[in-house]
Design a protein around this motif. Sequence first.
Motif, mmCIF file in Angstrom:
data_model
loop_
_atom_site.group_PDB
_atom_site.id
_atom_site.type_symbol
_atom_site.label_atom_id
_atom_site.label_comp_id
_atom_site.label_asym_id
_atom_site.label_seq_id
_atom_site.Cartn_x
_atom_site.Cartn_y
_atom_site.Cartn_z
ATOM 1 N N THR A 1 -44.175 43.342 60.765
ATOM 2 C CA THR A 1 -43.514 44.455 61.460
ATOM 3 C C THR A 1 -43.055 45.457 60.410
ATOM 4 O O THR A 1 -42.617 45.078 59.310
ATOM 5 N N THR B 1 -42.929 38.587 61.418
ATOM 6 C CA THR B 1 -42.085 38.412 62.614
ATOM 7 C C THR B 1 -41.203 37.175 62.491
ATOM 8 O O THR B 1 -40.122 37.125 63.081
ATOM 9 N N THR C 1 -37.967 39.059 63.847
ATOM 10 C CA THR C 1 -37.824 39.117 65.311
ATOM 11 C C THR C 1 -36.354 39.126 65.741
ATOM 12 O O THR C 1 -35.920 39.989 66.506
ATOM 13 N N ARG D 1 -34.332 42.214 67.554
ATOM 14 C CA ARG D 1 -33.730 42.027 68.892
ATOM 15 C C ARG D 1 -32.227 42.335 68.854
ATOM 16 O O ARG D 1 -31.670 42.909 69.790
ATOM 17 N N LEU E 1 -41.925 40.496 70.990
ATOM 18 C CA LEU E 1 -41.369 41.858 70.820
ATOM 19 C C LEU E 1 -42.170 42.828 71.686
ATOM 20 O O LEU E 1 -42.831 43.747 71.184
ATOM 21 N N GLY F 1 -42.636 34.893 67.214
ATOM 22 C CA GLY F 1 -43.766 35.825 67.250
ATOM 23 C C GLY F 1 -45.060 35.310 66.697
ATOM 24 O O GLY F 1 -45.960 36.093 66.394
#
Length: 331
Positions: A132, A211, A215, A219, A237, A294
């Motif tokens: 990410t 991730t 993650t 979040r 996600l 993820g």
Amino acid sequence: MTELTRRRALALAAALATPALLPGTARAQAAYPNRPINIIVPFAAGGPTDVVTRLVAEVMARDLGQPVVVENVGGAGGTLGAQRVAQARPDGYTLLLHHIGMGTTPALYRRLAYDPVNGFETVGLVTEVPMTIIAKKDFPAANLAEMVRVMREQKQSINLANAGVGAASHLCGLLLQSAVQTQVTTIPYRGTGPAMTDLIGGTVDLMCDQTTNTTQQIRSGAVRAFAVTTSERNAALPDLPTAAEAGLPGFEVSVWHGLYAPKGTDAAIVARLSRSLQVALRDERLVARFAELGTTPVSQERATPDAHRAYWQADIAKWRPIIQAAGQYAD
Ligand code: MLT
């Protein structure tokens, strides 16, 4: 069969079942494992490699009936930890869980104290983790297009965190700068676990990380996320656009992980470890935890020594010309 012959056959069978009387290798196999096993993670604790390893180690310990201890040996983009394992006794009690860095290191590093290709036995692949593109939460961009604009405007005053040359975060950062056609300042850490602390604290601006480490922070709003680096959105996600959707078509990076033993580790021990890894990768709790982070375990077929070695060799061959063309080496 006479009574005497039968008794001799039974006595021989009983003796062979006693490891002490077995020839060397057979004795090693029969008794393995009879003490704790160490898995070296070549990055600092708390990062994505550490997270994956601890989840796998917990299940393997139950399956093998011995403690599986995770030890973090960070530094030099993961090569210090890899070196520790390459130079360890090939007895099955020192393993390495490492990622795509095993594919890039042979081309990136030209003066290593170990053989980055022939220094290991492959046990099996573990997982392929999406990445990410993230920023500190007050980074002055609301989406990837604005992030690209800020990178191009502010260039070297932007700090991009990574885990050293050869790390997945380093590779993703290189590909990002190439896609954006600009250079920023990179800040190396012993792992993206400690780097995440500084990103949350705002002392670095950007990072590209897996991730399995981002993650929860995404979040919770602790960091700002711009894209996931896979062709499809990530179920953990779902609101995060792919890099292609967000304006960087073709920007795809996934981080494969594998388990290794030192070269020369007995094939029967490697096979036992591979079977234990396969048990871990189909463990319901591990699969559920991977999904929350993820990612998913590889198939049972890929968690084998041969499948892992074939994939690894292909990855080395893929990255070598790319790295040589870029002319950017670690040493
Ligand atoms: C980590 O576990 O810290 C990461 O895998 C480092 C990296 O490769 O970016």
